[in-house]
Scaffold this motif. Structure first.
Motif, PDB file in Angstrom:
ATOM      1  N   LEU A 109      41.571  54.691  40.445  1.00  0.00           N
ATOM      2  CA  LEU A 109      42.336  55.005  41.651  1.00  0.00           C
ATOM      3  C   LEU A 109      41.467  54.866  42.896  1.00  0.00           C
ATOM      4  N   SER A 110      40.226  55.313  42.785  1.00  0.00           N
ATOM      5  CA  SER A 110      39.319  55.241  43.938  1.00  0.00           C
ATOM      6  C   SER A 110      39.067  53.800  44.361  1.00  0.00           C
ATOM      7  N   VAL A 111      38.699  52.956  43.402  1.00  0.00           N
ATOM      8  CA  VAL A 111      38.365  51.574  43.762  1.00  0.00           C
ATOM      9  C   VAL A 111      39.602  50.783  44.172  1.00  0.00           C
ATOM     10  N   ARG A 112      40.777  51.148  43.655  1.00  0.00           N
ATOM     11  CA  ARG A 112      41.996  50.454  44.070  1.00  0.00           C
ATOM     12  C   ARG A 112      42.427  50.872  45.473  1.00  0.00           C
ATOM     13  N   LEU A 113      42.171  52.095  45.845  1.00  0.00           N
ATOM     14  CA  LEU A 113      42.556  52.559  47.170  1.00  0.00           C
ATOM     15  C   LEU A 113      41.689  51.940  48.266  1.00  0.00           C
ATOM     16  N   ILE A 114      40.463  51.560  47.907  1.00  0.00           N
ATOM     17  CA  ILE A 114      39.564  50.952  48.894  1.00  0.00           C
ATOM     18  C   ILE A 114      39.848  49.451  48.950  1.00  0.00           C
ATOM     19  N   PRO A 115      40.464  48.954  50.034  1.00  0.00           N
ATOM     20  CA  PRO A 115      40.930  47.561  50.077  1.00  0.00           C
ATOM     21  C   PRO A 115      39.832  46.520  50.152  1.00  0.00           C
ATOM     22  N   PHE A 116      38.582  46.931  50.362  1.00  0.00           N
ATOM     23  CA  PHE A 116      37.504  45.966  50.525  1.00  0.00           C
ATOM     24  C   PHE A 116      36.804  45.638  49.200  1.00  0.00           C
ATOM     25  N   PHE A 117      37.162  46.330  48.111  1.00  0.00           N
ATOM     26  CA  PHE A 117      36.592  46.013  46.813  1.00  0.00           C
ATOM     27  C   PHE A 117      37.251  44.745  46.253  1.00  0.00           C
ATOM     28  N   PRO A 118      36.488  43.868  45.576  1.00  0.00           N
ATOM     29  CA  PRO A 118      37.053  42.637  45.005  1.00  0.00           C
ATOM     30  C   PRO A 118      38.133  42.967  43.963  1.00  0.00           C
ATOM     31  N   PHE A 119      39.360  42.619  44.265  1.00  0.00           N
ATOM     32  CA  PHE A 119      40.503  43.035  43.446  1.00  0.00           C
ATOM     33  C   PHE A 119      40.429  42.468  42.031  1.00  0.00           C
ATOM     34  N   SER A 120      40.236  41.162  41.917  1.00  0.00           N
ATOM     35  CA  SER A 120      40.235  40.522  40.594  1.00  0.00           C
ATOM     36  C   SER A 120      39.010  40.921  39.774  1.00  0.00           C
ATOM     37  N   LEU A 121      37.861  41.091  40.441  1.00  0.00           N
ATOM     38  CA  LEU A 121      36.645  41.487  39.729  1.00  0.00           C
ATOM     39  C   LEU A 121      36.805  42.861  39.088  1.00  0.00           C
ATOM     40  N   ILE A 122      37.439  43.777  39.796  1.00  0.00           N
ATOM     41  CA  ILE A 122      37.691  45.116  39.246  1.00  0.00           C
ATOM     42  C   ILE A 122      38.555  45.012  37.991  1.00  0.00           C
ATOM     43  N   SER A 123      39.573  44.164  38.038  1.00  0.00           N
ATOM     44  CA  SER A 123      40.468  43.988  36.894  1.00  0.00           C
ATOM     45  C   SER A 123      39.703  43.442  35.695  1.00  0.00           C
ATOM     46  N   PHE A 124      38.847  42.452  35.955  1.00  0.00           N
ATOM     47  CA  PHE A 124      38.075  41.842  34.872  1.00  0.00           C
ATOM     48  C   PHE A 124      37.107  42.840  34.256  1.00  0.00           C
ATOM     49  N   LEU A 125      36.388  43.582  35.096  1.00  0.00           N
ATOM     50  CA  LEU A 125      35.422  44.555  34.584  1.00  0.00           C
ATOM     51  C   LEU A 125      36.112  45.684  33.827  1.00  0.00           C
ATOM     52  N   ALA A 126      37.308  46.067  34.288  1.00  0.00           N
ATOM     53  CA  ALA A 126      38.055  47.119  33.587  1.00  0.00           C
ATOM     54  C   ALA A 126      38.419  46.673  32.175  1.00  0.00           C
ATOM     55  N   GLY A 127      38.624  45.356  31.999  1.00  0.00           N
ATOM     56  CA  GLY A 127      38.939  44.828  30.674  1.00  0.00           C
ATOM     57  C   GLY A 127      37.796  44.944  29.692  1.00  0.00           C
ATOM     58  N   LEU A 128      36.582  45.182  30.176  1.00  0.00           N
ATOM     59  CA  LEU A 128      35.423  45.346  29.304  1.00  0.00           C
ATOM     60  C   LEU A 128      35.234  46.792  28.860  1.00  0.00           C
ATOM     61  N   THR A 129      36.048  47.692  29.414  1.00  0.00           N
ATOM     62  CA  THR A 129      35.973  49.103  29.046  1.00  0.00           C
ATOM     63  C   THR A 129      37.039  49.414  27.996  1.00  0.00           C
ATOM     64  N   LYS A 130      37.149  50.681  27.643  1.00  0.00           N
ATOM     65  CA  LYS A 130      38.150  51.107  26.675  1.00  0.00           C
ATOM     66  C   LYS A 130      39.393  51.699  27.338  1.00  0.00           C
ATOM     67  N   ILE A 131      39.550  51.473  28.623  1.00  0.00           N
ATOM     68  CA  ILE A 131      40.733  51.970  29.311  1.00  0.00           C
ATOM     69  C   ILE A 131      41.964  51.286  28.722  1.00  0.00           C
ATOM     70  N   ASP A 132      43.038  52.040  28.529  1.00  0.00           N
ATOM     71  CA  ASP A 132      44.231  51.451  27.928  1.00  0.00           C
ATOM     72  C   ASP A 132      45.062  50.730  28.984  1.00  0.00           C
ATOM     73  N   LEU A 133      45.914  49.836  28.528  1.00  0.00           N
ATOM     74  CA  LEU A 133      46.696  48.975  29.415  1.00  0.00           C
ATOM     75  C   LEU A 133      47.633  49.775  30.311  1.00  0.00           C
ATOM     76  N   PHE A 134      48.282  50.788  29.760  1.00  0.00           N
ATOM     77  CA  PHE A 134      49.220  51.580  30.553  1.00  0.00           C
ATOM     78  C   PHE A 134      48.519  52.270  31.720  1.00  0.00           C
ATOM     79  N   THR A 135      47.377  52.896  31.437  1.00  0.00           N
ATOM     80  CA  THR A 135      46.623  53.585  32.497  1.00  0.00           C
ATOM     81  C   THR A 135      46.153  52.603  33.545  1.00  0.00           C
ATOM     82  N   PHE A 136      45.637  51.461  33.093  1.00  0.00           N
ATOM     83  CA  PHE A 136      45.175  50.444  34.036  1.00  0.00           C
ATOM     84  C   PHE A 136      46.316  49.965  34.929  1.00  0.00           C
ATOM     85  N   THR A 137      47.495  49.767  34.349  1.00  0.00           N
ATOM     86  CA  THR A 137      48.633  49.219  35.102  1.00  0.00           C
ATOM     87  C   THR A 137      49.115  50.189  36.171  1.00  0.00           C
TER      88      THR A 137
END
Length: 224
Positions: free
Chosen positions: A142-170
């Motif tokens: 939530l923190s990194v998504r609220l900050i508009p200056f963070f690289p949007f696609s990079l955050i998505s890619f890095l999140a895919g390397l964690t164990k976060i589930d799809l529903f929570t990520f979405t």
């Protein structure tokens, strides 16, 4: 045999993804969706939307989603364009769906190609990280998504390397990007009165983005 085939298929999909990434970035396609290019063709595009509304919506969503998946640097301009073409409320819904779908695509690609392998191979080293992320992952996202200056696609890619589930990520993605998206779409809705990027990023828009950046730290601080 099955395992080898599965790994081979991941390699093929990974190479296809990398090829598309390089092709899109080397093609210069992002310049076609620059603010200057749009200013020259906005009347024609508005007429196309009036005559072929749903075709325009799905074409716009396809382009937006593809650009997000492959990190083509145009989503901000596309968001502004959406506000101009589809009006505020419809554009807000369309952009939220397209950007979330693009983020999910990047997330699933990273998870499929490297996430599972990374977690299995380095399970011992990642144990502490996974434990902390399981407890606080929602607040981090939530923190990194609220900050508009963070690289949007990079955050998505890095999140895919964690164990976060799809529903929570979405849902964290959709909720986190809502404020900045609404701000940019609103600006795009009034685009006919703006003739340059400098005019668009007026003091009130910059102030709004800055406040969102500060807001991005609130979920994490609240959890702490």
């Amino acid at each position: 045999m099955f395992t080898r085939y599965w790994d081979y298929r991941k390699i093929i999909i990974g190479l296809i993804g990398i090829t598309l990434f390089i092709a899109l970035h080397c093609s210069g396609i992002s310049t076609m969706f620059s603010f200057q290019s749009f200013q020259q063709s906005k009347v024609m595009l508005a007429g196309f939307v009036d005559n072929y509304y749903w075709l325009s919506v799905f074409t716009y969503m396809f382009i937006y989603t593809t650009f997000v998946i492959f990190a083509v640097p145009s989503p901000t301009v596309l968001t502004i364009i959406g506000g101009f073409l589809f009006n505020f409320i419809p554009a807000l819904i369309i952009v939220l769906i397209a950007s979330t779908l693009g983020a999910v695509g990047a997330f699933l690609f990273a998870q499929y190609i490297a996430g599972e392998m990374l977690q299995k191979r380095y399970s011992d080293r990642l144990n502490r990280f996974n434990t902390n992320f399981k407890k606080h992952g929602i607040w981090y996202l939530l923190s990194v998504r609220l900050i508009p200056f963070f690289p949007f696609s990079l955050i998505s890619f890095l999140a895919g390397l964690t164990k976060i589930d799809l529903f929570t990520f979405t849902w964290t993605t959709a909720v986190g990007i809502f404020p900045a998206t609404a701000l940019l779409v609103y600006g795009g809705h009034h685009l006919e009165h703006i003739n340059s990027v400098k005019e668009f990023f007026a003091p009130e828009i910059i102030l709004g983005l800055a406040l969102l950046s500060i807001l991005g730290f609130i979920p994490f601080l609240f959890k702490k």
